[in-house]
Design a protein around this motif. Sequence first.
Motif, PDB file in Angstrom:
ATOM      1  N   CYS A 197      11.360   6.529 -15.975  1.00 13.46           N
ATOM      2  CA  CYS A 197      10.723   7.188 -17.106  1.00 13.46           C
ATOM      3  C   CYS A 197       9.805   6.200 -17.830  1.00 13.46           C
ATOM      4  O   CYS A 197       9.891   4.988 -17.630  1.00 13.46           O
ATOM      5  CB  CYS A 197      11.773   7.729 -18.077  1.00 13.46           C
ATOM      6  N   LEU A 198       8.941   6.727 -18.668  1.00 12.75           N
ATOM      7  CA  LEU A 198       7.922   5.918 -19.333  1.00 12.75           C
ATOM      8  C   LEU A 198       8.393   5.468 -20.711  1.00 12.75           C
ATOM      9  O   LEU A 198       8.689   6.305 -21.562  1.00 12.75           O
ATOM     10  CB  LEU A 198       6.639   6.740 -19.477  1.00 12.75           C
ATOM     11  N   PRO A 199       8.460   4.155 -20.958  1.00  9.32           N
ATOM     12  CA  PRO A 199       8.728   3.684 -22.314  1.00  9.32           C
ATOM     13  C   PRO A 199       7.417   3.524 -23.084  1.00  9.32           C
ATOM     14  O   PRO A 199       6.436   2.985 -22.552  1.00  9.32           O
ATOM     15  CB  PRO A 199       9.377   2.319 -22.070  1.00  9.32           C
ATOM     16  N   VAL A 200       7.400   3.996 -24.317  1.00 10.52           N
ATOM     17  CA  VAL A 200       6.199   3.879 -25.155  1.00 10.52           C
ATOM     18  C   VAL A 200       6.591   3.222 -26.479  1.00 10.52           C
ATOM     19  O   VAL A 200       7.517   3.694 -27.162  1.00 10.52           O
ATOM     20  CB  VAL A 200       5.543   5.251 -25.415  1.00 10.52           C
ATOM     21  N   LEU A 201       5.910   2.139 -26.815  1.00 15.67           N
ATOM     22  CA  LEU A 201       6.148   1.419 -28.065  1.00 15.67           C
ATOM     23  C   LEU A 201       5.006   1.682 -29.033  1.00 15.67           C
ATOM     24  O   LEU A 201       3.852   1.806 -28.619  1.00 15.67           O
ATOM     25  CB  LEU A 201       6.270  -0.086 -27.787  1.00 15.67           C
ATOM     26  N   PHE A 202       5.338   1.727 -30.318  1.00 15.37           N
ATOM     27  CA  PHE A 202       4.359   2.051 -31.356  1.00 15.37           C
ATOM     28  C   PHE A 202       4.444   1.064 -32.508  1.00 15.37           C
ATOM     29  O   PHE A 202       5.516   0.570 -32.841  1.00 15.37           O
ATOM     30  CB  PHE A 202       4.643   3.439 -31.962  1.00 15.37           C
ATOM     31  N   THR A 203       3.332   0.836 -33.150  1.00 16.22           N
ATOM     32  CA  THR A 203       3.299   0.248 -34.479  1.00 16.22           C
ATOM     33  C   THR A 203       2.015   0.680 -35.162  1.00 16.22           C
ATOM     34  O   THR A 203       1.158   1.337 -34.549  1.00 16.22           O
ATOM     35  CB  THR A 203       3.427  -1.284 -34.445  1.00 16.22           C
ATOM     36  N   ASP A 204       1.887   0.345 -36.446  1.00 17.86           N
ATOM     37  CA  ASP A 204       0.656   0.624 -37.176  1.00 17.86           C
ATOM     38  C   ASP A 204      -0.055  -0.690 -37.458  1.00 17.86           C
ATOM     39  O   ASP A 204       0.509  -1.773 -37.263  1.00 17.86           O
ATOM     40  CB  ASP A 204       0.962   1.363 -38.483  1.00 17.86           C
ATOM     41  N   GLU A 205      -1.275  -0.606 -37.896  1.00 16.60           N
ATOM     42  CA  GLU A 205      -2.093  -1.803 -38.065  1.00 16.60           C
ATOM     43  C   GLU A 205      -1.539  -2.765 -39.106  1.00 16.60           C
ATOM     44  O   GLU A 205      -1.809  -3.962 -39.054  1.00 16.60           O
ATOM     45  CB  GLU A 205      -3.528  -1.401 -38.447  1.00 16.60           C
ATOM     46  N   ARG A 206      -0.743  -2.261 -40.041  1.00 19.10           N
ATOM     47  CA  ARG A 206      -0.164  -3.116 -41.078  1.00 19.10           C
ATOM     48  C   ARG A 206       1.179  -3.703 -40.663  1.00 19.10           C
ATOM     49  O   ARG A 206       1.697  -4.604 -41.315  1.00 19.10           O
ATOM     50  CB  ARG A 206       0.019  -2.335 -42.380  1.00 19.10           C
ATOM     51  N   GLY A 207       1.756  -3.177 -39.592  1.00 20.21           N
ATOM     52  CA  GLY A 207       3.084  -3.626 -39.199  1.00 20.21           C
ATOM     53  C   GLY A 207       4.165  -3.150 -40.139  1.00 20.21           C
ATOM     54  O   GLY A 207       5.219  -3.776 -40.254  1.00 20.21           O
ATOM     55  N   HIS A 208       3.934  -2.014 -40.802  1.00 19.31           N
ATOM     56  CA  HIS A 208       4.942  -1.476 -41.721  1.00 19.31           C
ATOM     57  C   HIS A 208       6.082  -0.806 -40.966  1.00 19.31           C
ATOM     58  O   HIS A 208       7.248  -0.930 -41.349  1.00 19.31           O
ATOM     59  CB  HIS A 208       4.293  -0.473 -42.668  1.00 19.31           C
ATOM     60  N   ARG A 209       5.747  -0.119 -39.874  1.00 15.60           N
ATOM     61  CA  ARG A 209       6.740   0.640 -39.127  1.00 15.60           C
ATOM     62  C   ARG A 209       6.573   0.370 -37.635  1.00 15.60           C
ATOM     63  O   ARG A 209       5.449   0.166 -37.143  1.00 15.60           O
ATOM     64  CB  ARG A 209       6.567   2.139 -39.410  1.00 15.60           C
ATOM     65  N   VAL A 210       7.672   0.374 -36.892  1.00 11.82           N
ATOM     66  CA  VAL A 210       7.641   0.300 -35.441  1.00 11.82           C
ATOM     67  C   VAL A 210       8.459   1.464 -34.885  1.00 11.82           C
ATOM     68  O   VAL A 210       9.278   2.058 -35.601  1.00 11.82           O
ATOM     69  CB  VAL A 210       8.193  -1.038 -34.912  1.00 11.82           C
ATOM     70  N   ALA A 211       8.232   1.774 -33.601  1.00 11.78           N
ATOM     71  CA  ALA A 211       8.972   2.878 -32.980  1.00 11.78           C
ATOM     72  C   ALA A 211       8.931   2.721 -31.475  1.00 11.78           C
ATOM     73  O   ALA A 211       8.040   2.068 -30.913  1.00 11.78           O
ATOM     74  CB  ALA A 211       8.385   4.231 -33.383  1.00 11.78           C
TER      75      ALA A 211
END
Length: 251
Positions: A106-120
């Motif tokens: 399966c495909l793992p997908v990592l996320f963050t925002d430009e400020r580094g406030h949240r990750v997922a």
Amino acid sequence: MNPQWLVPEWPAPPNVRALCTTRDGGVSTGRYESLNLGDHVADDAAHVAENRRRLQQAIGTRPVFLQQVHGTGLVSLDEAMPDGTVADACTATTSARACTVMVADCLPVLFTDERGHRVAAAHAGWRGLAGGVLEQTVRAFAQDDGGASRLMAWLGPCIGPKAFEVGAEVKAAFEAQSPEAASCFTPAAGEGKWLADLPALARQRLRAAGVASLHGNDSGDAWCTVAQPSRFFSHRRDGVSGRFAALVWKV
């Protein structure tokens, strides 16, 4: 950090770290050799515990291992979140826990925002992908200033488009939601069978959700788990298989 592990190349802010493990660096043996992180695949429990301990030591924070069910559920991690929570995606704004998903095709997908406030992190097999697990994860950022337009995503290794044979019902499930999904399927040798490009389907859906900054898996052979038995676990290839993990966390 183990030099055989993958460190995402993406424009994440300095307070965000991410990695994807491989088979290297653990103590498991046989078909689970060596860094199997899955505790649900009949590997020796003591070996799995040691492998997880090594991973935690390497990253300097505790990974939270979910009970993944190929769904769309998302949980927010805090310091009290235990392993085994049922979900296929997780998010965090604290540095006390690492968002973690386990995969073996399966495909793992990592996320963050430009400020580094949240990750997922999200676990996207075809069922979760069609069900909306990526969109659910993107929505977790909507409560933050900037929203999805400031998001970035890294797609990790998964079963490649030359190996992922599916039935017509899988193709129909994606096309019913978006006609452009048809471009991600090519006819396979078997009657009524298709080869599906899982990362391409994910990229389509992420762009539709407003995530323009996409990195990692480009559907090339180098990202295919099935084709690299010495590097990645693969359930489709081996039947009984260990699990590797993709993680993202704040420091």
